[in-house]
Design a protein around this motif. Sequence first.
Motif, PDB file in Angstrom:
ATOM      1  N   ASP A 316       0.823  -1.209   0.000  1.00 24.72           N
ATOM      2  CA  ASP A 316       0.000   0.000   0.000  1.00 24.72           C
ATOM      3  C   ASP A 316       0.860   1.264   0.000  1.00 24.72           C
ATOM      4  O   ASP A 316       0.672   2.155  -0.829  1.00 24.72           O
ATOM      5  CB  ASP A 316      -0.931  -0.006   1.212  1.00 24.72           C
ATOM      6  N   PHE A 317       1.781   1.359   0.958  1.00 22.33           N
ATOM      7  CA  PHE A 317       2.672   2.519   1.053  1.00 22.33           C
ATOM      8  C   PHE A 317       4.113   2.021   1.183  1.00 22.33           C
ATOM      9  O   PHE A 317       4.686   2.026   2.281  1.00 22.33           O
ATOM     10  CB  PHE A 317       2.299   3.401   2.254  1.00 22.33           C
ATOM     11  N   PRO A 318       4.710   1.563   0.086  1.00 21.71           N
ATOM     12  CA  PRO A 318       6.071   1.009   0.190  1.00 21.71           C
ATOM     13  C   PRO A 318       7.115   2.066   0.528  1.00 21.71           C
ATOM     14  O   PRO A 318       8.108   1.780   1.174  1.00 21.71           O
ATOM     15  CB  PRO A 318       6.310   0.412  -1.195  1.00 21.71           C
ATOM     16  N   PHE A 319       6.883   3.314   0.084  1.00 24.44           N
ATOM     17  CA  PHE A 319       7.830   4.386   0.395  1.00 24.44           C
ATOM     18  C   PHE A 319       7.077   5.706   0.283  1.00 24.44           C
ATOM     19  O   PHE A 319       6.053   5.815  -0.405  1.00 24.44           O
ATOM     20  CB  PHE A 319       9.023   4.377  -0.566  1.00 24.44           C
ATOM     21  N   ASP A 320       7.574   6.712   0.982  1.00 28.97           N
ATOM     22  CA  ASP A 320       7.009   8.049   0.909  1.00 28.97           C
ATOM     23  C   ASP A 320       7.744   8.879  -0.133  1.00 28.97           C
ATOM     24  O   ASP A 320       8.903   8.596  -0.475  1.00 28.97           O
ATOM     25  CB  ASP A 320       7.093   8.742   2.275  1.00 28.97           C
ATOM     26  N   LEU A 321       7.079   9.919  -0.611  1.00 35.07           N
ATOM     27  CA  LEU A 321       7.669  10.749  -1.660  1.00 35.07           C
ATOM     28  C   LEU A 321       8.986  11.396  -1.237  1.00 35.07           C
ATOM     29  O   LEU A 321       9.928  11.437  -2.038  1.00 35.07           O
ATOM     30  CB  LEU A 321       6.659  11.810  -2.102  1.00 35.07           C
ATOM     31  N   PRO A 322       9.129  11.902   0.003  1.00 33.88           N
ATOM     32  CA  PRO A 322      10.439  12.465   0.392  1.00 33.88           C
ATOM     33  C   PRO A 322      11.567  11.444   0.395  1.00 33.88           C
ATOM     34  O   PRO A 322      12.741  11.830   0.338  1.00 33.88           O
ATOM     35  CB  PRO A 322      10.176  13.001   1.811  1.00 33.88           C
ATOM     36  N   GLU A 323      11.254  10.164   0.444  1.00 34.66           N
ATOM     37  CA  GLU A 323      12.308   9.146   0.456  1.00 34.66           C
ATOM     38  C   GLU A 323      13.028   9.049  -0.877  1.00 34.66           C
ATOM     39  O   GLU A 323      14.126   8.455  -0.943  1.00 34.66           O
ATOM     40  CB  GLU A 323      11.722   7.779   0.819  1.00 34.66           C
ATOM     41  N   THR A 324      12.444   9.585  -1.947  1.00 33.57           N
ATOM     42  CA  THR A 324      13.134   9.528  -3.237  1.00 33.57           C
ATOM     43  C   THR A 324      14.474  10.259  -3.188  1.00 33.57           C
ATOM     44  O   THR A 324      15.408   9.901  -3.918  1.00 33.57           O
ATOM     45  CB  THR A 324      12.251  10.137  -4.333  1.00 33.57           C
ATOM     46  N   PHE A 325      14.557  11.257  -2.312  1.00 34.43           N
ATOM     47  CA  PHE A 325      15.839  11.948  -2.154  1.00 34.43           C
ATOM     48  C   PHE A 325      16.904  10.990  -1.618  1.00 34.43           C
ATOM     49  O   PHE A 325      18.049  10.994  -2.097  1.00 34.43           O
ATOM     50  CB  PHE A 325      15.669  13.144  -1.209  1.00 34.43           C
ATOM     51  N   LEU A 510      17.284  -3.446  -1.919  1.00 38.05           N
ATOM     52  CA  LEU A 510      16.918  -3.812  -3.285  1.00 38.05           C
ATOM     53  C   LEU A 510      17.441  -2.787  -4.280  1.00 38.05           C
ATOM     54  O   LEU A 510      18.004  -3.138  -5.334  1.00 38.05           O
ATOM     55  CB  LEU A 510      15.397  -3.935  -3.387  1.00 38.05           C
ATOM     56  N   ALA A 511      17.282  -1.511  -3.951  1.00 43.09           N
ATOM     57  CA  ALA A 511      17.776  -0.457  -4.834  1.00 43.09           C
ATOM     58  C   ALA A 511      19.296  -0.449  -4.898  1.00 43.09           C
ATOM     59  O   ALA A 511      19.888  -0.238  -5.967  1.00 43.09           O
ATOM     60  CB  ALA A 511      17.255   0.896  -4.360  1.00 43.09           C
ATOM     61  N   GLY A 512      19.950  -0.693  -3.762  1.00 38.61           N
ATOM     62  CA  GLY A 512      21.411  -0.713  -3.759  1.00 38.61           C
ATOM     63  C   GLY A 512      21.972  -1.858  -4.584  1.00 38.61           C
ATOM     64  O   GLY A 512      22.975  -1.694  -5.295  1.00 38.61           O
ATOM     65  N   ALA A 513      21.341  -3.026  -4.506  1.00 38.73           N
ATOM     66  CA  ALA A 513      21.805  -4.167  -5.297  1.00 38.73           C
ATOM     67  C   ALA A 513      21.714  -3.868  -6.784  1.00 38.73           C
ATOM     68  O   ALA A 513      22.647  -4.158  -7.553  1.00 38.73           O
ATOM     69  CB  ALA A 513      20.991  -5.408  -4.938  1.00 38.73           C
ATOM     70  N   ALA A 514      20.604  -3.300  -7.213  1.00 40.13           N
ATOM     71  CA  ALA A 514      20.436  -2.993  -8.634  1.00 40.13           C
ATOM     72  C   ALA A 514      21.352  -1.854  -9.069  1.00 40.13           C
ATOM     73  O   ALA A 514      21.919  -1.888 -10.174  1.00 40.13           O
ATOM     74  CB  ALA A 514      18.980  -2.634  -8.913  1.00 40.13           C
ATOM     75  N   ALA A 515      21.530  -0.840  -8.208  1.00 41.58           N
ATOM     76  CA  ALA A 515      22.318   0.332  -8.592  1.00 41.58           C
ATOM     77  C   ALA A 515      23.803   0.006  -8.689  1.00 41.58           C
ATOM     78  O   ALA A 515      24.474   0.383  -9.666  1.00 41.58           O
ATOM     79  CB  ALA A 515      22.089   1.462  -7.588  1.00 41.58           C
ATOM     80  N   PHE A 516      24.350  -0.702  -7.700  1.00 46.02           N
ATOM     81  CA  PHE A 516      25.789  -0.972  -7.720  1.00 46.02           C
ATOM     82  C   PHE A 516      26.156  -1.955  -8.832  1.00 46.02           C
ATOM     83  O   PHE A 516      27.106  -1.720  -9.591  1.00 46.02           O
ATOM     84  CB  PHE A 516      26.234  -1.526  -6.363  1.00 46.02           C
ATOM     85  N   SER A 517      25.419  -3.049  -8.938  1.00 44.50           N
ATOM     86  CA  SER A 517      25.722  -4.009 -10.006  1.00 44.50           C
ATOM     87  C   SER A 517      25.485  -3.402 -11.383  1.00 44.50           C
ATOM     88  O   SER A 517      26.228  -3.688 -12.333  1.00 44.50           O
ATOM     89  CB  SER A 517      24.871  -5.271  -9.831  1.00 44.50           C
ATOM     90  N   HIS A 539       8.712  -1.014  -5.466  1.00 43.00           N
ATOM     91  CA  HIS A 539       9.742   0.025  -5.429  1.00 43.00           C
ATOM     92  C   HIS A 539      10.304   0.318  -6.823  1.00 43.00           C
ATOM     93  O   HIS A 539      11.470   0.697  -6.959  1.00 43.00           O
ATOM     94  CB  HIS A 539      10.885  -0.402  -4.505  1.00 43.00           C
ATOM     95  N   ILE A 540       9.502   0.172  -7.859  1.00 41.23           N
ATOM     96  CA  ILE A 540      10.026   0.293  -9.216  1.00 41.23           C
ATOM     97  C   ILE A 540      10.584   1.689  -9.494  1.00 41.23           C
ATOM     98  O   ILE A 540      11.674   1.828 -10.062  1.00 41.23           O
ATOM     99  CB  ILE A 540       8.940  -0.083 -10.251  1.00 41.23           C
ATOM    100  N   LEU A 541       9.897   2.746  -9.070  1.00 41.30           N
ATOM    101  CA  LEU A 541      10.362   4.097  -9.373  1.00 41.30           C
ATOM    102  C   LEU A 541      11.637   4.458  -8.624  1.00 41.30           C
ATOM    103  O   LEU A 541      12.602   4.933  -9.240  1.00 41.30           O
ATOM    104  CB  LEU A 541       9.250   5.109  -9.080  1.00 41.30           C
ATOM    105  N   PRO A 542      11.718   4.290  -7.303  1.00 38.53           N
ATOM    106  CA  PRO A 542      12.979   4.641  -6.638  1.00 38.53           C
ATOM    107  C   PRO A 542      14.152   3.760  -7.051  1.00 38.53           C
ATOM    108  O   PRO A 542      15.296   4.234  -7.102  1.00 38.53           O
ATOM    109  CB  PRO A 542      12.647   4.476  -5.140  1.00 38.53           C
ATOM    110  N   VAL A 543      13.908   2.499  -7.364  1.00 37.20           N
ATOM    111  CA  VAL A 543      14.993   1.617  -7.780  1.00 37.20           C
ATOM    112  C   VAL A 543      15.548   2.066  -9.128  1.00 37.20           C
ATOM    113  O   VAL A 543      16.776   2.153  -9.320  1.00 37.20           O
ATOM    114  CB  VAL A 543      14.516   0.155  -7.832  1.00 37.20           C
ATOM    115  N   ILE A 544      14.677   2.352 -10.085  1.00 36.22           N
ATOM    116  CA  ILE A 544      15.138   2.821 -11.396  1.00 36.22           C
ATOM    117  C   ILE A 544      15.850   4.163 -11.263  1.00 36.22           C
ATOM    118  O   ILE A 544      16.863   4.415 -11.935  1.00 36.22           O
ATOM    119  CB  ILE A 544      13.954   2.916 -12.368  1.00 36.22           C
ATOM    120  N   LEU A 545      15.359   5.018 -10.383  1.00 35.47           N
ATOM    121  CA  LEU A 545      16.011   6.310 -10.164  1.00 35.47           C
ATOM    122  C   LEU A 545      17.424   6.116  -9.621  1.00 35.47           C
ATOM    123  O   LEU A 545      18.378   6.771 -10.082  1.00 35.47           O
ATOM    124  CB  LEU A 545      15.172   7.149  -9.199  1.00 35.47           C
ATOM    125  N   ALA A 546      17.590   5.215  -8.667  1.00 41.30           N
ATOM    126  CA  ALA A 546      18.925   4.952  -8.118  1.00 41.30           C
ATOM    127  C   ALA A 546      19.846   4.353  -9.172  1.00 41.30           C
ATOM    128  O   ALA A 546      21.034   4.705  -9.246  1.00 41.30           O
ATOM    129  CB  ALA A 546      18.809   4.020  -6.909  1.00 41.30           C
TER     130      ALA A 546
END
Length: 713
Positions: A316-325, A510-517, A539-546
């Motif tokens: 429902d709420f996996p992350f908040d909008l300020p967390e994108t920073f 999850l985002a760190g694994a995708a971003a570093f590799s 978390h598709i949007l923040p992961v792709i952003l990272a």
Amino acid sequence: MVRQPGTASYQQAAPICTGTSSDLLLLARSHHWPMATAGSWRVRREHHAAQEEAERILVLEESWRPWPRTRRTIRGCLECVKRQLFRVGDDWYFLFFLGVIMALISFAMDFTVSRVSNAHKWLYQELGDHLLLKYLSWTMYPIALSAFSTGFSQSITPHSGGSGIPELKTILTGVMLEEYLAIKNFGAKVVGLTCTLACGSTIFLGKVGPFVHLSSMIAAYLGKIRTSVVGEYENKSKQMEMLVAAAAVGVATVFGAPISGVLFSIEVMSSHFAVRDYWRGFFSATCGAFMFRLLAVFNSEQETITALFKTNFKIDFPFDLPETFFFMVLGGICGILSCAYLFCQRWLLGYVRRNMITAKLLATDKPIYSSLVALLLASITFPPSLGHFMASRLSMKEHLTSLFDNQTWGLLSQNASLARPPQVDPENLWIEWWEPSITIYGSLALFLVMKFWMLILATTMPMPAGYFMPLFVYGAAIGRLVGEVVAFLFPHGIQSEGVVNTITPGGYALAGAAAFSGSVTHTLSTALLAFEVTGQIAHILPVILAVLVANAIAQKFQPSFYDGTIIVKKLPYLPRIRSRHIGSYSVTTCQFMNTHFAVLAKGASFEEVLRVVTSTDDLEYPIVESTESLMLVGMVQRTELVRYLHTHDEAKPSPQEPGEKPRSSGTLGDNCAIEPITLQLSPWTSLHQVTGQEEGLGGRALGRGQAWQERQG
């Protein structure tokens, strides 16, 4: 002295010899025999008589075989079945077999590795409190396996070590390295990779790269079978199509992720991707991934086909909008660390080749070098020592499962009063990261610091190994640390529009694994891979952003992991031009083109061709209209010129006997297959334009690749 029929004089007889006509021709020329001597005619007559006798014997043997009518009927039925099966296209069957074969190999390898690893864990636990024996069991196990992996694979073929992806990138650009796709490499790579994976988290290596190499070898072998079954000539474009599909299958059968496998093959393997290969990669990768996950169900490892790493993130709420920073900050951290990793890895890989001691070991005693590196890594990861603070008892799969945990370890450690159990608890893997003296944050930081140089050192071991999975785990640890820090700074969550939601550190992992590799390999498909292996897309949007931020930093300052290995190994490959400075456009073709080579005119005579072939050792020669105009017509292979010399004479042919095939003495353009040139460059063409045109044509770079690599540093 013998008297020849139809002559009134005696001539010296030529020695009697046997062999093919080309062998006789070369022998005659070496002894300066006249081509029309009676002795040569007698030798040719005897040779033709022997061939006719052999054909007559074969016909008699065929006629005396039993049941000739039945055999003809069966042969006709098989031809009919083949026509019916291949009516829909023969590519489907070979792509299906490619996926299924690689899935079976992947599952069998995982099954074997799990049994060997369990035996190692059992031995370590049974030794009790004997610290010295526990140390010996912890270190000698990976030392023996790594030494055997290196020695066995290198004894069969020296091309079985490492990942194999840099060589495949070179092959897919048009430079065929036949030895890397030889089927003899297959057994060495399978056995060596199994031993490498059995070393566990001590060596911390994966299997993605070697599996792409294994899949390519199977694809090349299936291509040869296809040529013999279908009866077509060997088509190079068909081979490339199978190799591109094989790269997707290699990734899909490791993670059970067909979509990201196809995208990974497009981004990493192909400098120029043909759209017609798209469905081939998807079909073969889907067959391989489905079979791989289905085998796990049949083996009772899972109840049904599920994700490889299960997670329980909030939907429902996996992350908040300020967390994108914070996700952008995570991407920046991963990008900076990837640049440092790529620079250090490329430097160390070159240093061990230049250093006197390590170069000697790698040249003569590769198993000893692998044993020394394994001893160092195993001693550091020994659980009663530094391994106690690095969760060294966990396997790579357990590392990812624990790092993707949706619970906040900082809060759990504050309320925990449990001691670390003697064995790993699958339900509470986070306890392996908890050490009260340095806290969760200290354990993760120590893991990142130590694994940084340990991973780099492990890449220098000359044994079959993959390097993508360790990068994926390392990136997950970076994301986990950032997520735990954010959860510590905001223990009650971040308030957005009057609603407060808690922080999920597993999403950052999850985002760190995708971003570093992704930044190390210069790919974006790692974001999709993270979703496929976890079954979570919240978390598709923040992961792709990272991933985008990390890639932007890494691609600006460093070549990819595979391109860096290509540069160190000096393979003939054209990497992308990293410099975007306007000065790089002033580099033109005339500044790096090779002007010292032999050319042949289209009307060249036998003597001119013989002089060029004997004075040079080039593999192909340019053909021009004439030596005055130097207008390029095409290219001719050295093998074609040798065949031309074997079948033509420098003088007009002497009268031959009736029934014998006459020999020709025409020019090169009339009697030799000339390959037309599809691309011609002006001396004033810029380097950027040349690179784009080479990639568009599949990269017929060959010898020019090394010079370009040296220019790019």
